[in-house]
Every structure is written in C-alpha cells, then in structure tokens.
Write an enzyme that holds these catalytic residues in place. Sequence first.
Site, PDB file in Angstrom:
ATOM      1  CG  HIS A  76      -1.701  -1.195   1.459  1.00 26.24           C
ATOM      2  ND1 HIS A  76      -2.001  -1.685   2.710  1.00 26.24           N
ATOM      3  CD2 HIS A  76      -2.270  -2.056   0.579  1.00 26.24           C
ATOM      4  CE1 HIS A  76      -2.718  -2.792   2.614  1.00 26.24           C
ATOM      5  NE2 HIS A  76      -2.889  -3.032   1.317  1.00 26.24           N
ATOM      6  CE1 TYR A 139       0.014   2.845   9.734  1.00 23.74           C
ATOM      7  CE2 TYR A 139       0.603   0.747  10.729  1.00 23.74           C
ATOM      8  CZ  TYR A 139      -0.321   1.556  10.087  1.00 23.74           C
ATOM      9  OH  TYR A 139      -1.578   1.062   9.807  1.00 23.74           O
TER      10      TYR A 139
END
Length: 485
Positions: A76, A139
């Site tokens: 992605h 993240y």
Amino acid sequence: MSGDFDATIYGKVLRAQPTPIAGLSVWDLPVHGDNRGWFKENWQRNKMVAMGMPDFGPVQNNISFNDAPGTTRGIHAEPWDKFVSVATGRIFGAWVDLRDGPTYGAVFTAELDPSRAVFVPRGVGNAFQTLQPGTAYTYLVNDHYSPDAQYTSISLADETAAIDWPIPLDRAQLSAKDRAHPRLAEITPVAPRKTLVVGAGGQLGRALRMAHAGAARVEFAARADIDLTSGSLVDARRWSDYDTIVNAAAYTAVDAAETPEGRATAWATNVAGTTGLARIATEHGITLIHVSSDYVFDGTATRAYTEDDPVAPLSVYGQTKAAADYVVATVPRHYVVRTSWVIGDGRNFVSTMLSLAERGIDPAVVDDQRGRLTFTADLARAIRYLAESSAPYGVYNVTGAGATTTWADVARSTFALAGHDPSRVTGVSTQDYFAKASGPVAPRPGNSELDLAKITGAGFTPANAAAALADYVKRYVEDRASSGG
C-alpha cells in the site's frame, strides 16, 4: 537480560542507512535492556532530523497487532510519510517505489525487529510479513485519512516486484482485498505533490505562469480563485496534496494604504491573509515562498541592506510587509524573497515613461531615491530556483544586478533606449514631486539597494538590471511597431 529477543538487538547506535529507493531509509535504534526488559527511543525528532530524516511532523500513531506468523499486509502507498517500527516480534518488510519518477518500480526488502525501523516517504508502497507470533507493528504518519486522497496498491504477488517472501503467499494469511490488488503495470504512478501560486493574476503571477510553462504539477490561483481576505483558506484546497505555496498576492497601493480604508485592506491582505497561508503551510509541511519588499527598511543606510538588517518601515504598506515577513519566518519551510522596484507585464514605471516619451510629455522624476530595477521574469526565475534547488530556508534579497540608479536615471535610460532625448527628463526631489499631491502620500525609503551576496552564494545569478531594461524597451518598441501603435 531477560526477554525472548535475540541479543543482537542490544548495543546499536542510532544510525541511518540509505536504500536504492529515494527517501527510504533504514534506521538502527539503540535498545537498552536489563533484568526488567528493554527500553528504546522509538522516534526522537531532534536526533533523527539532525541525522537527515525529514522533519515530517507526525499527527497519528497506528499499531497493527498480528497473532500468527505469515500474516502479510500490503503493498500500500498512501499520500503521507510514515515511520515504521516493531514494538515486539519480527517482520520481513518490502517496499516498492510507486511514485512517478526515475526509481518507479524499485524494490527494497529488509527484516525489522525492535532495533530497526524504516522511514517510508509518501508514495512508496509498504508491505510486511510477520515472522514471529504476537508481532506488533507500529507506524507514525503525518496526515489523516481522507476519502478524497489518492491511495495506490499493487499485488503482493506482482511478478515485476518479484518479492521473495520468507513464507510463500500460498501459505500466508492475506485479506481478500490484498489478494485482489492490481499488478504494477495496471496502476497509475503516484504523482508528486503540487505547487500552488497564489496571486497569479498580477504582474508577478503572470511571470510565474511563464516561468512554469509546461510544468504539469503547478497550479495558479488568481484572486477570484483564492482571496486571502476571505477567511476560508482552510477549505480552499486539499492542502496535503501540495508541497509548495508561492504567495505572489499582495495589496501594493502604497499611497492608498495611508487612508483608513486602505490601511485596513492592506493589513487584511498582506498580514492576515499571509498568516492564514503560514498556518496552512506549517500544518501540512508545505514550503511557503513569500514575496516581500524594500519598503520594510527606512532607507537611511549608507550601504546595501542585507537579509539580517533590522526592519524599520516608514509606511503602512511597509509595516504590513515587515509584519508578514515575521509571520512567514515561523513556518519551518519558508523563503522570504525581498525585492525592489518591480517591473512586469502591464502598467509600470518604465511603460509609463515610454508612453510619456511617445506623447511628447517631458516628465519630472524623483532623483533622490536609489535602487535597482527588478523585472518580474527574473524574480519568477529566482523563486522557481529557490523552490527547486534545496537552498537553505530563510530570507533572500532578489533584485536586478549591477549599479544602483535613481528613478530619474531609469527614466533617462528609458527615453534614450527608445530613441528619445533623455534630457527631456528633469530630476526633482521626492518632497517637491509630491508637494501638490491631492491625497495621502506614503514615505519612501531613500536607499532601496539590497545586497545580493546571499542569493548569488546560493547559486542564482540575477540578471543585470540595465541589460534587462534594454531588452524590455526593445520588445516594447518592436511590439508597438508590429501593432501599428
């Protein structure tokens, strides 16, 4: 030391390693352990920025927990930067450059554990496969999800990327959505962020259009498109799609700014409007390029003004430009471009002198103000240079180069270049020139010379003002002749 982790995670020093994908970097993180477990600084802005990480300004922290080895997610690419690390466990990471550019399709793989992390720039496809049970993958991202943004994904099994997954995909855990992603050959590459020129209807705006002719990722907004005084700048664009804003919009009616109505409009446009752009630029990590003026100085210096000289504006217009300079300086990525005596397409001092010469009018022109002409084509070229050259952020003086002159000198040169007698121009003092003015008159700086050492040191060479004037007059005369004027 206790724990289920390999001892190799301990004892590293903070270090960044480049990869074949531009902007993608692997980071070794110091992990400190004892009988209680371990501790690490997962993200440390000051240290990491000093070592080359972009100051990407994260706004969200996400965690993906994966129970079983072989859990595979991706590939992605989102419209934001992210800093990827592992809180517990171990992963095999794969990154594919999906950005439109020379490294499109490049692949990089690496294993990550709590002592290794990766900075992933916008548009680079991100994927991972867990190698241990109970893996937590974290993240930081610097934007929020928006349904209007571009999200790009490719198949984990893409033959072009040819990623050698440790656990074959036919034995891995994948979502149905990830299995259905298209191949690399079927997607549209992620486009770079855009540049927006605000104030594109003015003389400098028109020059910026010409300077960026053919540049697909540059947009232009005239006042009808974006009005800095409207109060609705936040909703004017999807600002996360932009990398640079050039603020060429300004209230420049110097004398009218001395009236009550003009003062309010000047502050609303030059200060409040610029503050709105500065707030947007700061929030979205955008470079703001702002055009300032010699009017921020009082003109009493006996030398050229440098970028570090304190401002001391004499007029309302100068006050608004000085205030805006300080506002723009709060933006982490900013350029303030100070200029003087601007000449561009349309009505200006030189075109006025040419018209007077043709009509047989002998003008009286101020001869106690000194400076250099700046042609908008050259100013636009400098702005583009700063935006694309990675020059240090800050204030830059940009004017024409060469000897300083007075306005009367410019008028005489203009007459002579057009084939008229320069002695028809009479020099007068500023005080005498405005003695019979019917309305308010703004005080002008007597010395408008700006030092050009900083911009030339950054690699840009301003055009010679006298040569640029000659070219301007030549084109004017030729255009008049071809049009029968």
